[in-house]
Write an enzyme that holds these catalytic residues in place. Structure first.
Site, PDB file in Angstrom:
ATOM      1  CG  ASN A  13       4.853  -6.398   4.495  1.00 24.68           C
ATOM      2  OD1 ASN A  13       5.880  -7.231   4.445  1.00 24.68           O
ATOM      3  ND2 ASN A  13       5.143  -5.258   4.594  1.00 24.68           N
ATOM      4  CE  LYS A  15       4.460  -4.897   8.092  1.00 26.05           C
ATOM      5  NZ  LYS A  15       3.939  -3.849   9.059  1.00 26.05           N
ATOM      6  N   GLY A 177       0.148  -1.635  12.342  1.00 24.34           N
ATOM      7  CA  GLY A 177       0.382  -2.476  13.726  1.00 24.34           C
ATOM      8  C   GLY A 177      -0.152  -1.940  14.948  1.00 24.34           C
TER       9      GLY A 177
END
Ligand code: 13P
Length: 255
Positions: A13, A15, A177
Site C-alpha cells: 500500500n 498510500k 507506521g
C-alpha cells in the site's frame, strides 16, 4: 499459512507517496525482481499513478490495486473514483476501510459495506481492512471491535458472493507506521479469531478459503515469522513497500 488452501498474497500500500515518475520507476524495478515468484503480489499506488503503473505491470505477476473507491458507478460526486473506472484501467484489487480512511476521511462500517459490495459487483477483490486502536486493545475490546467491523462490513453478503474474492487485512492501528509490530502470538490469536468469525457468520468453506493478511510495520526481518503463523496468509505492507528492493525481500520471505 496453509498454501495448499490459500495462496499467499503480499500487498504493498503506497498510500500518498510517489509521483507518476517515481511510481513507474518502482513498478519497473519490481517487475524485474518478481519474474518467477510463487506468491500473489499486489501494489496499490496513488490514483494519479494507477493508469501508468497498469501499463508497466500488465502481463506480469504483479497485480494492481486501488487504495479506495466510491460505491456509485458514476455521477455528480466531485473528487471520487468509481469501481467502473478502476476495472477499466486494469485494477484487480481495492483496499477498503483502511484505518487511515476510517480515521481521517469518515469511512464507517456502513460505507465500507457499500464499497465492498461495489467492488464485488465489478470483479474487484476487496482487501477489507479491520483493526483495533491501542486504547481499545488496552481496554480488552479487541475482539468485540473486530466482531463489529467484520459483521457490519460483510452484512448482507452470501457466502457464495464472497467465496472467490474476499481478502481480510488485520491491521492493528497501533502497529501502523509506528515500528511496533504485534507479536506473532497476538497476530495468530486475532487471525484465528477472524477465521472463526467468518465461519460463524458464513460457513466453514469460506472460513477455510478467505485469505487473512497482517499489516502493521511488516519488514524484511519480521515477515518470515509472521508468515509462518498458521492463519496468516499474507501481508499488507506500507512503508516497506515503497522501495522495490525492500519490498522484494518481503515478497521472497522464507517459507
Ligand atoms: P506500515 O507497514 O507502514 O506500518 O503500514 C501498514 C499499512 O497501513 C498498510 O496498509
Amino acid at each position: 499459512m496453509n498454501p495448499t488452501l490459500r495462496k499467499p498474497l503480499i500487498a504493498g500500500n503506497w498510500k500518498m507517496y510517489k509521483t507518476v515518475r517515481e511510481a513507474v520507476e518502482t513498478a519497473r524495478e519490481l517487475v524485474q525482481f518478481t519474474a518467477a515468484v510463487n506468491v500473489d503480489v499486489m501494489i496499490a499506488p496513488p490514483f494519479t499513478a494507477l493508469a501508468p503503473v497498469a501499463d508497466v505491470v500488465k502481463g506480469t505477476s504483479i497485480a494492481l490495486g486501488a487504495q479506495n473507491l466510491f460505491w456509485k458507478n458514476e455521477g455528480a460526486y466531485t473528487g471520487e473514483i468509481s469501481p467502473v473506472m478502476l476495472s477499466d484501467i486494469g485494477c484487480q484489487y481495492a483496499i477498503i476501510g483502511h484505518s487511515e480512511r476510517r480515521q481521517y476521511f469518515g469511512d464507517t462500517d456502513e460505507s465500507v459495506n457499500a464499497k465492498i459490495r461495489a467492488a464485488l459487483e465489478h470483479q474487484l477483490i476487496p482487501v477489507f481492512c479491520v483493526g483495533e486502536t491501542e486504547t481499545q486493545r488496552e481496554a480488552k475490546e479487541t475482539f468485540s471491535v473486530l466482531d463489529k467491523q467484520v459483521t457490519k462490513g460483510l452484512e448482507g453478503f452470501s457466502s457464495e458472493s464472497l467465496s472467490r474474492l474476499l481478502v481480510i487485512a488485520y491491521e492493528p492501528v497501533w502497529a501502523i507506521g509506528t515500528g511496533k509490530t504485534a507479536t506473532t502470538d497476538q497476530v495468530q490469536e486475532v487471525h484465528a479469531f477472524l477465521r472463526s468469525l467468518v465461519e460463524k457468520r458464513f460457513d466453514n468453506l469460506l472460513a477455510k478459503s478467505v485469505r487473512i493478511l497482517y499489516g502493521g510495520s511488516v519488514k524484511p526481518d519480521n515477515v518470515t515469522e509472521i508468515m509462518n503463523m498458521p492463519d496468516v496468509d499474507g501481508a499488507l505492507v506500507g512503508g516497506a513497500s515503497l522501495s522495490a528492493k525492500v519490498f522484494n525481500s518481503i515478497i521472497h520471505f522464507h517459507h
